[in-house]
Design a protein around this motif. Structure first.
Motif, PDB file in Angstrom:
ATOM      1  N   SER A  17       0.848  -1.123  -0.005  1.00 46.68           N
ATOM      2  CA  SER A  17      -0.045   0.011   0.059  1.00 46.68           C
ATOM      3  C   SER A  17       0.812   1.314   0.007  1.00 46.68           C
ATOM      4  O   SER A  17       0.472   2.209  -0.810  1.00 46.68           O
ATOM      5  N   LEU A  18       2.111   1.254   0.927  1.00 47.47           N
ATOM      6  CA  LEU A  18       2.724   2.371   0.882  1.00 47.47           C
ATOM      7  C   LEU A  18       3.474   2.790  -0.552  1.00 47.47           C
ATOM      8  O   LEU A  18       3.324   4.068  -0.926  1.00 47.47           O
ATOM      9  N   VAL A  19       3.959   1.634  -1.318  1.00 48.60           N
ATOM     10  CA  VAL A  19       4.389   1.866  -2.405  1.00 48.60           C
ATOM     11  C   VAL A  19       3.227   2.469  -3.609  1.00 48.60           C
ATOM     12  O   VAL A  19       3.469   3.366  -4.434  1.00 48.60           O
ATOM     13  N   ASN A  20       2.105   1.776  -3.332  1.00 47.06           N
ATOM     14  CA  ASN A  20       1.041   2.238  -4.239  1.00 47.06           C
ATOM     15  C   ASN A  20       0.584   3.748  -4.037  1.00 47.06           C
ATOM     16  O   ASN A  20       0.403   4.357  -5.136  1.00 47.06           O
ATOM     17  N   GLN A  21       0.557   3.992  -2.770  1.00 46.26           N
ATOM     18  CA  GLN A  21       0.258   5.465  -2.473  1.00 46.26           C
ATOM     19  C   GLN A  21       1.380   6.377  -3.141  1.00 46.26           C
ATOM     20  O   GLN A  21       0.753   7.326  -3.768  1.00 46.26           O
ATOM     21  N   LEU A  22       2.410   6.181  -2.888  1.00 49.37           N
ATOM     22  CA  LEU A  22       3.643   7.044  -3.474  1.00 49.37           C
ATOM     23  C   LEU A  22       3.551   6.967  -4.960  1.00 49.37           C
ATOM     24  O   LEU A  22       3.862   8.186  -5.620  1.00 49.37           O
ATOM     25  N   LEU A  23       3.289   6.001  -5.722  1.00 49.08           N
ATOM     26  CA  LEU A  23       3.257   5.985  -7.084  1.00 49.08           C
ATOM     27  C   LEU A  23       2.076   6.669  -7.683  1.00 49.08           C
ATOM     28  O   LEU A  23       2.264   7.341  -8.837  1.00 49.08           O
ATOM     29  N   ASN A  24       1.266   6.756  -6.891  1.00 41.77           N
ATOM     30  CA  ASN A  24      -0.126   7.564  -7.288  1.00 41.77           C
ATOM     31  C   ASN A  24      -0.625   8.584  -6.637  1.00 41.77           C
ATOM     32  O   ASN A  24      -1.514   9.452  -6.943  1.00 41.77           O
ATOM     33  N   ALA A  25       0.582   9.101  -5.846  1.00 39.57           N
ATOM     34  CA  ALA A  25       0.523  10.328  -5.034  1.00 39.57           C
ATOM     35  C   ALA A  25       0.143  11.544  -5.934  1.00 39.57           C
ATOM     36  O   ALA A  25      -0.503  12.312  -5.412  1.00 39.57           O
ATOM     37  N   ARG A  26       0.613  11.928  -6.916  1.00 42.07           N
ATOM     38  CA  ARG A  26       0.316  13.015  -7.936  1.00 42.07           C
ATOM     39  C   ARG A  26      -1.128  12.938  -8.191  1.00 42.07           C
ATOM     40  O   ARG A  26      -1.817  13.985  -8.773  1.00 42.07           O
ATOM     41  N   GLU A  27      -1.788  11.877  -8.592  1.00 40.99           N
ATOM     42  CA  GLU A  27      -3.246  11.718  -9.072  1.00 40.99           C
ATOM     43  C   GLU A  27      -4.073  11.361  -8.462  1.00 40.99           C
ATOM     44  O   GLU A  27      -5.328  12.243  -8.278  1.00 40.99           O
ATOM     45  N   SER A  28      -3.981  10.116  -7.659  1.00 39.00           N
ATOM     46  CA  SER A  28      -5.250   9.335  -6.987  1.00 39.00           C
ATOM     47  C   SER A  28      -5.166   9.178  -5.951  1.00 39.00           C
ATOM     48  O   SER A  28      -6.237   8.336  -5.274  1.00 39.00           O
ATOM     49  N   SER A  29      -4.114   9.445  -5.049  1.00 36.33           N
ATOM     50  CA  SER A  29      -3.962   9.051  -3.595  1.00 36.33           C
ATOM     51  C   SER A  29      -4.607  10.126  -2.845  1.00 36.33           C
ATOM     52  O   SER A  29      -4.456  11.361  -3.076  1.00 36.33           O
ATOM     53  N   ASP A  30      -4.972   9.578  -1.458  1.00 38.05           N
ATOM     54  CA  ASP A  30      -5.425  10.531  -0.563  1.00 38.05           C
ATOM     55  C   ASP A  30      -4.529  10.503   0.600  1.00 38.05           C
ATOM     56  O   ASP A  30      -4.468  10.042   1.578  1.00 38.05           O
ATOM     57  N   LEU A  31      -3.701  11.624   0.761  1.00 35.57           N
ATOM     58  CA  LEU A  31      -2.817  11.994   1.664  1.00 35.57           C
ATOM     59  C   LEU A  31      -2.672  13.385   2.047  1.00 35.57           C
ATOM     60  O   LEU A  31      -1.761  14.175   1.741  1.00 35.57           O
ATOM     61  N   PRO A  32      -3.692  13.791   2.679  1.00 37.68           N
ATOM     62  CA  PRO A  32      -3.632  15.218   3.088  1.00 37.68           C
ATOM     63  C   PRO A  32      -2.742  15.550   4.017  1.00 37.68           C
ATOM     64  O   PRO A  32      -2.311  16.782   4.147  1.00 37.68           O
ATOM     65  N   PHE A  33      -2.196  14.878   4.921  1.00 36.68           N
ATOM     66  CA  PHE A  33      -1.189  15.052   5.876  1.00 36.68           C
ATOM     67  C   PHE A  33       0.145  14.805   5.382  1.00 36.68           C
ATOM     68  O   PHE A  33       1.106  15.064   6.328  1.00 36.68           O
ATOM     69  N   PHE A  34       0.571  14.432   4.332  1.00 36.75           N
ATOM     70  CA  PHE A  34       1.728  14.242   3.817  1.00 36.75           C
ATOM     71  C   PHE A  34       1.946  15.455   3.201  1.00 36.75           C
ATOM     72  O   PHE A  34       1.723  15.995   1.996  1.00 36.75           O
ATOM     73  N   SER A  35       2.849  16.411   3.740  1.00 36.26           N
ATOM     74  CA  SER A  35       3.122  17.867   3.267  1.00 36.26           C
ATOM     75  C   SER A  35       3.533  17.971   2.026  1.00 36.26           C
ATOM     76  O   SER A  35       3.154  19.074   1.358  1.00 36.26           O
ATOM     77  N   VAL A  36       4.464  16.997   1.645  1.00 38.78           N
ATOM     78  CA  VAL A  36       4.919  17.303   0.210  1.00 38.78           C
ATOM     79  C   VAL A  36       4.108  17.279  -0.974  1.00 38.78           C
ATOM     80  O   VAL A  36       3.980  17.973  -1.956  1.00 38.78           O
ATOM     81  N   VAL A  37       2.962  16.589  -0.591  1.00 38.78           N
ATOM     82  CA  VAL A  37       1.839  16.313  -1.215  1.00 38.78           C
ATOM     83  C   VAL A  37       0.629  17.482  -1.025  1.00 38.78           C
ATOM     84  O   VAL A  37       0.318  18.186  -2.117  1.00 38.78           O
ATOM     85  N   SER A  38       0.455  17.946   0.076  1.00 43.99           N
ATOM     86  CA  SER A  38      -0.563  18.797   0.347  1.00 43.99           C
ATOM     87  C   SER A  38       0.012  20.257  -0.020  1.00 43.99           C
ATOM     88  O   SER A  38      -0.763  20.997  -0.456  1.00 43.99           O
ATOM     89  N   GLU A  39       1.205  20.497  -0.067  1.00 43.88           N
ATOM     90  CA  GLU A  39       1.993  21.567  -0.505  1.00 43.88           C
ATOM     91  C   GLU A  39       2.226  21.767  -2.034  1.00 43.88           C
ATOM     92  O   GLU A  39       2.707  22.699  -2.671  1.00 43.88           O
ATOM     93  N   ASN A  40       1.764  20.593  -2.653  1.00 40.80           N
ATOM     94  CA  ASN A  40       1.914  20.499  -4.334  1.00 40.80           C
ATOM     95  C   ASN A  40       3.491  20.567  -4.724  1.00 40.80           C
ATOM     96  O   ASN A  40       3.775  21.157  -5.704  1.00 40.80           O
ATOM     97  N   ARG A  41       4.324  20.015  -4.057  1.00 40.23           N
ATOM     98  CA  ARG A  41       5.677  20.152  -4.252  1.00 40.23           C
ATOM     99  C   ARG A  41       6.196  18.967  -4.860  1.00 40.23           C
ATOM    100  O   ARG A  41       7.349  18.816  -5.479  1.00 40.23           O
ATOM    101  N   LEU A  42       5.387  17.741  -4.717  1.00 39.09           N
ATOM    102  CA  LEU A  42       5.696  16.454  -5.231  1.00 39.09           C
ATOM    103  C   LEU A  42       5.742  16.409  -6.995  1.00 39.09           C
ATOM    104  O   LEU A  42       4.644  16.782  -7.485  1.00 39.09           O
ATOM    105  N   ILE A  43       6.693  15.968  -7.542  1.00 38.02           N
ATOM    106  CA  ILE A  43       6.946  16.011  -8.923  1.00 38.02           C
ATOM    107  C   ILE A  43       6.513  14.577  -9.595  1.00 38.02           C
ATOM    108  O   ILE A  43       5.750  14.532 -10.391  1.00 38.02           O
ATOM    109  N   GLY A  44       7.068  13.592  -8.835  1.00 41.66           N
ATOM    110  CA  GLY A  44       6.934  12.171  -9.297  1.00 41.66           C
ATOM    111  C   GLY A  44       7.485  11.144  -8.396  1.00 41.66           C
ATOM    112  O   GLY A  44       8.616  11.609  -7.760  1.00 41.66           O
ATOM    113  N   VAL A  45       7.073  10.070  -8.369  1.00 44.20           N
ATOM    114  CA  VAL A  45       7.789   8.935  -7.765  1.00 44.20           C
ATOM    115  C   VAL A  45       7.978   7.587  -8.823  1.00 44.20           C
ATOM    116  O   VAL A  45       6.832   7.541  -9.417  1.00 44.20           O
TER     117      VAL A  45
END
Length: 477
Positions: free
Chosen positions: A48-76
């Motif tokens: 699940s952890l790998v799945n969340q990170l690979l999909n973090a830009r588009e379809s994961s639900d990670l509101p408390f993961f700052s790099v995602v919530s701050e829109n700084r993640l480019i890709g995994v």
């Protein structure tokens, strides 16, 4: 031609090692150990952890993961296997099981495995932005069978001490009953005779059978761990030894005092020492000393279901484990040459098997189990955190009436495929007293995974973003 291949292989290994050292120097590398005892959910968690990170830009639900919530993640993306001598983590097989019809849980860990991810992100740190707008964090995740972890403290014992510990532990009446066949055959052993390989193998098999039966009854502290999960050592003589009883040890000691050595005792002692030197110690040196972040998964709910003996054994096993890791704050030189674990998360898994209002109780219960060991770890300067989470959510929350009052209930599907709605019960806020077990009223079910529906989306979870933020947030600034 062969020499060129060898040279290329050597160059590649040197380049890989140099890259890791460079990333450590720049703080761009994290080696994460995911540990825990059997059935704690390690394989599902990593999948699940790998799945969340690979999909973090588009379809994961990670509101408390700052790099995602701050829109700084480019890709995994996944990278090549970090250690070619270690199995590749079976991520694709895990996805296939979870997406099957009906969904199934991935196969449990049977050996060491690894996965490497590259996380590209926009720098927030001013210092890093002076060098580049973007950075890439290399994340190595390593999974271990929980049974193997419990062997590490055996490095501090000799054969006689191990035997004494075993028989002290057998004061438990349930364990003593399970060991009847082993004890009976052991009593027939002639300590003064010639060591018989077939007899040693037979008694070792009875000892191994006893360990398997203890595990089936919910006991958690199973040693030696390779006896129940041998991996590549199936049938090897290094797994053919057993503890002599106190009377036999005294007889052997008396004989030695009289100048009479026991061939059998010497052989059993030698195999125990070989187990330490050729099984436990290489495993520790190769893997454990290089971790700098750790997550320990704890299945409190299954232990509560099994009863006092299982819960108390789980508590003992976890505190036993914590003494085996290298904790302490790492400076730059330590990060390069001798990494220490500087962040440790205790995570109570399967929080979707209880209602939401019981989840704070689950965290408090976990903290009460690890209180003493945690104080020592924090004294060493290690940041710790406790949480309750679910790597893959398997239930939905509803409401019902119980004794005239509205209560939360869970709706899910059992492993056997039966849809159920139930109130699983209350979770104690601290390690229960003995009287608790006489009146406990809970039954935490085992749910099967829910169909995900869309293969392009990440799995539903509970608080996995909190886990990611604690473990990786400071490295992605």
């Amino acid at each position: 031609m062969l020499s060129k291949i060898t040279q290329n292989s050597s160059v590649q290994r040197f380049q890989d090692q140099a890259k890791v050292l460079g990333n450590r120097l720049m703080d761009h590398h994290v080696s994460l150990a995911v540990t825990g005892l059997s059935k704690s959910g390690k394989t599902a968690f990593i999948t699940s952890l790998v799945n969340q990170l690979l999909n973090a830009r588009e379809s994961s639900d990670l509101p408390f993961f700052s790099v995602v919530s701050e829109n700084r993640l480019i890709g995994v993306k996944r990278d090549v296997q970090p250690d070619v001598t270690v199995a590749r983590f079976a991520y694709e097989q895990g996805l296939e099981s979870l997406n099957s019809e009906p969904p199934k849980w991935p196969e449990s860990t049977s050996g060491v495995s690894q996965v490497r991810l590259l996380i590209k992100y926009r720098n927030q740190s001013r210092l890093r932005r002076l060098v580049s707008e973007y950075s890439t964090l290399t994340l190595d995740i390593t999974d271990y069978p929980g049974e193997w972890l419990l062997d590490l403290p055996l490095l501090e014992l000799d054969y006689v001490q191990w035997c004494q510990n075993f028989w002290d532990d057998l004061h438990d009446p349930t364990k003593s009953s399970l060991a009847e066949d082993f004890k009976s055959e052991l009593n027939n052993l002639d300590l003064t005779g010639t060591a018989d390989e077939m007899q040693i193998q037979h008694i070792s098999n009875l000892f191994t059978q006893f360990l398997h039966e203890c595990k089936a009854q919910g006991y958690q502290l199973i040693q030696p761990g390779r006896f129940v999960l041998p991996g590549e050592l199936v049938g090897a003589p290094v797994l053919q030894f057993f503890p002599l009883n106190p009377a036999q040890l005294k007889l052997a000691s008396d004989n030695q005092a009289n100048g009479e050595n026991s061939e059998l005792l010497d052989l059993l002692s030698s195999r125990f020492e070989q187990y330490q030197k050729k099984v436990i110690r290489p495993f520790y040196k190769k893997h454990f000393k290089r971790f700098d972040r750790q997550i320990i998964l704890v299945d409190c709910l299954s232990a509560l279901n099994m009863g006092a003996h299982s819960f108390n054994d789980l508590r003992k096993a976890i505190n036993w484990l914590l003494g085996s890791f290298h904790y302490g704050t790492s400076n730059i030189l330590q990060r390069i040459f001798s990494p220490n674990i500087d962040k440790l998360m205790f995570a109570a898994s399967k929080s979707d098997h209880i209602t939401p209002e019981q989840q704070p109780n689950l965290v408090m219960l976990l903290e009460s189990m690890i209180h003493e060991a945690r104080q020592h770890i924090q004294y060493e300067g290690v940041a710790t955190e406790s949480t309750a989470f679910s790597a893959i959510r398997t239930s939905q929350v509803g409401s019902s009436i119980l004794n005239g009052e509205a209560v939360q209930v869970l709706k899910g599907t059992t492993i056997e495929g039966k849809a159920i709605t139930l109130f699983p019960g209350e979770v104690p806020k601290e390690c229960p007293a003995q009287s608790f077990w006489q009146h406990q009223g809970f039954a935490f079910p085992n749910f099967r995974p829910m169909p995900k529906g869309d293969n392009k989306s990440a799995f539903p979870h509970i608080r996995l973003d909190h886990v990611l933020e604690f473990v990786l947030g400071d490295k992605l600034e």
